[in-house]
Design a protein around this motif. Structure first.
Motif, PDB file in Angstrom:
ATOM      1  N   LEU A  49      14.043  -8.964  -4.462  1.00 56.88           N
ATOM      2  CA  LEU A  49      14.612  -8.349  -3.015  1.00 56.88           C
ATOM      3  C   LEU A  49      14.852  -6.738  -3.351  1.00 56.88           C
ATOM      4  O   LEU A  49      14.559  -5.956  -2.742  1.00 56.88           O
ATOM      5  N   ARG A  50      15.576  -6.537  -4.498  1.00 56.21           N
ATOM      6  CA  ARG A  50      15.875  -5.313  -5.032  1.00 56.21           C
ATOM      7  C   ARG A  50      14.436  -4.476  -5.130  1.00 56.21           C
ATOM      8  O   ARG A  50      14.795  -3.164  -4.815  1.00 56.21           O
ATOM      9  N   ILE A  51      13.555  -5.237  -5.588  1.00 52.17           N
ATOM     10  CA  ILE A  51      12.389  -4.139  -5.984  1.00 52.17           C
ATOM     11  C   ILE A  51      11.856  -3.707  -4.650  1.00 52.17           C
ATOM     12  O   ILE A  51      11.453  -2.627  -4.221  1.00 52.17           O
ATOM     13  N   VAL A  52      11.859  -4.609  -3.649  1.00 53.23           N
ATOM     14  CA  VAL A  52      11.224  -4.466  -2.405  1.00 53.23           C
ATOM     15  C   VAL A  52      12.024  -3.404  -1.623  1.00 53.23           C
ATOM     16  O   VAL A  52      11.627  -2.535  -0.916  1.00 53.23           O
ATOM     17  N   GLY A  53      13.420  -3.475  -1.859  1.00 55.69           N
ATOM     18  CA  GLY A  53      14.457  -2.434  -1.382  1.00 55.69           C
ATOM     19  C   GLY A  53      14.529  -0.967  -1.980  1.00 55.69           C
ATOM     20  O   GLY A  53      15.215  -0.343  -1.661  1.00 55.69           O
ATOM     21  N   GLY A  54      13.645  -0.951  -3.004  1.00 55.95           N
ATOM     22  CA  GLY A  54      13.690   0.213  -3.991  1.00 55.95           C
ATOM     23  C   GLY A  54      14.922   0.346  -4.758  1.00 55.95           C
ATOM     24  O   GLY A  54      15.075   1.685  -5.277  1.00 55.95           O
ATOM     25  N   LEU A  55      15.717  -0.428  -4.938  1.00 56.98           N
ATOM     26  CA  LEU A  55      16.784  -0.608  -5.856  1.00 56.98           C
ATOM     27  C   LEU A  55      16.440  -0.715  -7.529  1.00 56.98           C
ATOM     28  O   LEU A  55      17.111  -0.399  -8.316  1.00 56.98           O
ATOM     29  N   GLU A  56      15.145  -1.324  -7.515  1.00 54.03           N
ATOM     30  CA  GLU A  56      14.554  -1.648  -8.845  1.00 54.03           C
ATOM     31  C   GLU A  56      13.292  -0.984  -8.611  1.00 54.03           C
ATOM     32  O   GLU A  56      12.582  -1.229  -7.892  1.00 54.03           O
ATOM     33  N   THR A  57      12.679  -0.772  -9.772  1.00 56.03           N
ATOM     34  CA  THR A  57      11.018  -0.566  -9.757  1.00 56.03           C
ATOM     35  C   THR A  57      10.254  -1.825 -10.475  1.00 56.03           C
ATOM     36  O   THR A  57      10.953  -2.432 -11.531  1.00 56.03           O
ATOM     37  N   ALA A  58       9.165  -1.823 -10.100  1.00 54.44           N
ATOM     38  CA  ALA A  58       8.553  -3.043 -10.887  1.00 54.44           C
ATOM     39  C   ALA A  58       7.995  -2.414 -12.177  1.00 54.44           C
ATOM     40  O   ALA A  58       7.535  -1.470 -12.255  1.00 54.44           O
ATOM     41  N   THR A  59       7.877  -3.530 -12.843  1.00 56.77           N
ATOM     42  CA  THR A  59       7.179  -3.252 -14.217  1.00 56.77           C
ATOM     43  C   THR A  59       5.608  -3.099 -13.996  1.00 56.77           C
ATOM     44  O   THR A  59       5.001  -2.261 -14.923  1.00 56.77           O
ATOM     45  N   SER A  60       5.022  -3.917 -13.381  1.00 61.12           N
ATOM     46  CA  SER A  60       3.456  -3.826 -12.946  1.00 61.12           C
ATOM     47  C   SER A  60       3.382  -4.421 -11.613  1.00 61.12           C
ATOM     48  O   SER A  60       4.258  -4.983 -10.935  1.00 61.12           O
ATOM     49  N   GLY A  61       2.326  -3.963 -10.925  1.00 65.14           N
ATOM     50  CA  GLY A  61       2.014  -4.568  -9.594  1.00 65.14           C
ATOM     51  C   GLY A  61       2.479  -3.294  -8.471  1.00 65.14           C
ATOM     52  O   GLY A  61       2.947  -2.428  -8.750  1.00 65.14           O
ATOM     53  N   VAL A  63       4.024  -2.716  -4.341  1.00 61.90           N
ATOM     54  CA  VAL A  63       4.637  -3.139  -3.355  1.00 61.90           C
ATOM     55  C   VAL A  63       4.442  -1.953  -1.992  1.00 61.90           C
ATOM     56  O   VAL A  63       4.508  -0.909  -2.125  1.00 61.90           O
ATOM     57  N   GLU A  64       4.146  -2.668  -0.948  1.00 64.08           N
ATOM     58  CA  GLU A  64       4.137  -1.848   0.216  1.00 64.08           C
ATOM     59  C   GLU A  64       5.047  -2.369   1.301  1.00 64.08           C
ATOM     60  O   GLU A  64       5.403  -3.473   1.486  1.00 64.08           O
ATOM     61  N   VAL A  65       5.892  -1.236   1.949  1.00 57.76           N
ATOM     62  CA  VAL A  65       6.682  -1.699   3.145  1.00 57.76           C
ATOM     63  C   VAL A  65       6.164  -0.646   4.222  1.00 57.76           C
ATOM     64  O   VAL A  65       6.000   0.293   4.081  1.00 57.76           O
ATOM     65  N   ALA A  66       5.979  -1.481   5.297  1.00 62.83           N
ATOM     66  CA  ALA A  66       5.366  -0.737   6.587  1.00 62.83           C
ATOM     67  C   ALA A  66       4.340   0.039   6.302  1.00 62.83           C
ATOM     68  O   ALA A  66       4.110   1.212   6.686  1.00 62.83           O
ATOM     69  N   GLY A  67       3.396  -0.458   5.253  1.00 67.37           N
ATOM     70  CA  GLY A  67       2.066   0.244   5.177  1.00 67.37           C
ATOM     71  C   GLY A  67       2.200   1.166   3.943  1.00 67.37           C
ATOM     72  O   GLY A  67       1.285   2.079   3.792  1.00 67.37           O
ATOM     73  N   ARG A  68       3.544   1.849   3.316  1.00 63.29           N
ATOM     74  CA  ARG A  68       3.548   2.777   2.587  1.00 63.29           C
ATOM     75  C   ARG A  68       3.958   2.128   1.132  1.00 63.29           C
ATOM     76  O   ARG A  68       4.631   1.106   1.013  1.00 63.29           O
ATOM     77  N   ASP A  69       3.037   2.573   0.142  1.00 61.53           N
ATOM     78  CA  ASP A  69       3.240   2.323  -1.182  1.00 61.53           C
ATOM     79  C   ASP A  69       4.442   2.712  -1.871  1.00 61.53           C
ATOM     80  O   ASP A  69       4.588   4.066  -1.732  1.00 61.53           O
ATOM     81  N   LEU A  70       5.358   1.881  -2.249  1.00 66.90           N
ATOM     82  CA  LEU A  70       6.704   2.607  -2.850  1.00 66.90           C
ATOM     83  C   LEU A  70       6.466   2.976  -4.092  1.00 66.90           C
ATOM     84  O   LEU A  70       7.147   3.964  -4.877  1.00 66.90           O
ATOM     85  N   GLY A  71       5.337   2.948  -4.990  1.00 68.20           N
ATOM     86  CA  GLY A  71       5.078   3.341  -6.140  1.00 68.20           C
ATOM     87  C   GLY A  71       4.272   4.759  -6.193  1.00 68.20           C
ATOM     88  O   GLY A  71       3.645   5.167  -7.485  1.00 68.20           O
ATOM     89  N   THR A  72       3.775   5.380  -5.119  1.00 69.41           N
ATOM     90  CA  THR A  72       2.894   6.478  -5.334  1.00 69.41           C
ATOM     91  C   THR A  72       3.710   7.797  -5.170  1.00 69.41           C
ATOM     92  O   THR A  72       4.291   8.096  -6.437  1.00 69.41           O
ATOM     93  N   THR A  73       3.941   8.433  -4.249  1.00 67.39           N
ATOM     94  CA  THR A  73       4.935   9.545  -4.329  1.00 67.39           C
ATOM     95  C   THR A  73       6.242   9.485  -3.810  1.00 67.39           C
ATOM     96  O   THR A  73       6.418   8.580  -3.134  1.00 67.39           O
ATOM     97  N   ALA A  74       7.137  10.319  -4.221  1.00 63.98           N
ATOM     98  CA  ALA A  74       8.524  10.378  -4.011  1.00 63.98           C
ATOM     99  C   ALA A  74       8.663  10.345  -2.397  1.00 63.98           C
ATOM    100  O   ALA A  74       9.519   9.591  -1.964  1.00 63.98           O
ATOM    101  N   ALA A  75       7.938  11.112  -1.762  1.00 61.19           N
ATOM    102  CA  ALA A  75       7.859  11.258  -0.255  1.00 61.19           C
ATOM    103  C   ALA A  75       7.675   9.998   0.465  1.00 61.19           C
ATOM    104  O   ALA A  75       8.393   9.758   1.404  1.00 61.19           O
ATOM    105  N   SER A  76       6.695   9.425   0.018  1.00 62.73           N
ATOM    106  CA  SER A  76       6.089   8.139   0.496  1.00 62.73           C
ATOM    107  C   SER A  76       7.081   7.055   0.502  1.00 62.73           C
ATOM    108  O   SER A  76       7.421   6.292   1.289  1.00 62.73           O
ATOM    109  N   ARG A  77       7.731   7.155  -0.664  1.00 64.20           N
ATOM    110  CA  ARG A  77       9.041   6.193  -1.089  1.00 64.20           C
ATOM    111  C   ARG A  77       9.998   6.279   0.026  1.00 64.20           C
ATOM    112  O   ARG A  77      10.325   5.355   0.302  1.00 64.20           O
ATOM    113  N   ARG A  78      10.331   7.675  -0.147  1.00 63.21           N
ATOM    114  CA  ARG A  78      11.497   7.897   0.854  1.00 63.21           C
ATOM    115  C   ARG A  78      11.040   7.292   2.266  1.00 63.21           C
ATOM    116  O   ARG A  78      11.978   6.841   3.095  1.00 63.21           O
TER     117      ARG A  78
END
Length: 267
Positions: A49-61, A63-78
């Motif tokens: 849950l914390r990975i999906v919410g951006g409070l932790e980062t995945a070691t591999s793999g 995650v997309e929320v609302a079509g945006r990849d949490l692991g790409t750019t800082a702007a996309s993550r925000r």
């Protein structure tokens, strides 16, 4: 549309070779679905849950929320995380701020115009049934009321995804039942995508459209069970044969996998 996509996510703390907390999690959650993550302590459900919410980062793999990849750019993550609300087991209200002022806080942080903030916060307190308590400080509220303020705060900026980490776990049974009813009512009204972490089989069946069962060693999904009980669900549904059937299926998924793991360890 898919609200959350978890694609081969793993997590470890420490250097390569340290034990995995999560191992190769794959999960897609459609928009508007209420999903419960069920499992015993240590199975990784809160970490996921914390990975999906951006409070932790995945070691591999990925995650997309609302079509945006949490692991790409800082702007996309925000942008992705701007559409996520979080409710914890601890309400985390600021003790010096009133109920209304606590709900106002994320609106202030997001620079919502001052002329709009109060109306939004008051409307959210009305949604959770606490309009009359808006001026009270957290210590003047019961545990259940404090959690309702936390829910109002999470909903105040209208996120499409609501992540809830055992929000009622520390409450007494009657208050917990009442808040389960209240949460169901809010979800039916708002139609948010909800991911709800719990170790209670009964709570999972009562609330969810779908229960995802997790086991530890490392954390992984061992069952994915749709709950096809009519809504709205009253407390009387707990005494029905259909409810008992679902709790039995989930209990079997939990105990069978635990027994399998134990035999594997012994071997």
């Amino acid at each position: 549309m898919t609200a959350i996509c978890i694609d081969h996510v793993s997590k470890r703390y420490g250097p390569p070779g340290a034990p995995l907390i999560l191992g190769d999690i794959e999960l897609e959650i459609p928009e508007g679905q209420f999903v419960a993550l069920l499992g015993s302590s240590g199975c990784g459900k809160t970490t996921l849950l914390r990975i999906v919410g951006g409070l932790e980062t995945a070691t591999s793999g990925r995650v997309e929320v609302a079509g945006r990849d949490l692991g790409t750019t800082a702007a996309s993550r925000r942008r992705a995380l701007g559409d996520v609300g979080f409710v914890f087991q601890e309400h985390n209200l600021l003790p010096w701020r009133s109920a209304l002022a606590n709900v106002l806080l994320p609106l202030e942080n997001r620079k919502v115009p001052r002329s709009e903030r109060r109306a939004i916060a008051e409307a959210m307190l009305e949604v959770v049934g606490l309009s009359a308590a808006s001026a009270k400080l957290p210590h003047q509220l019961s545990g259940g009321m404090r959690q309702r303020v936390a829910i109002a705060r999470a909903l105040s900026y209208d996120p499409s995804v609501l992540l809830m980490d055992e929000p009622f776990g520390a409450l007494d049974a009657q208050t917990r039942d009442n808040l389960n009813l209240e949460l169901q009512r809010i979800w039916l009204e708002k139609q948010k995508t909800v991911v709800f972490v719990t170790h209670s089989i009964q709570e999972a069946v009562f609330l969810a459209d779908r229960v995802v069962v997790m086991q530890a060693g490392p954390g992984r999904i061992v069952a994915d069970v749709p709950i096809e009980l009519e809504r709205p669900r009253g407390i009387d549904v707990l005494a029905t044969p259909e409810f008992a059937r679902y709790t039995g299926v989930l209990r079997e998924a939990l105990t069978h996998q635990a027994a399998t793991d134990e035999r594997g360890s012994a071997a």
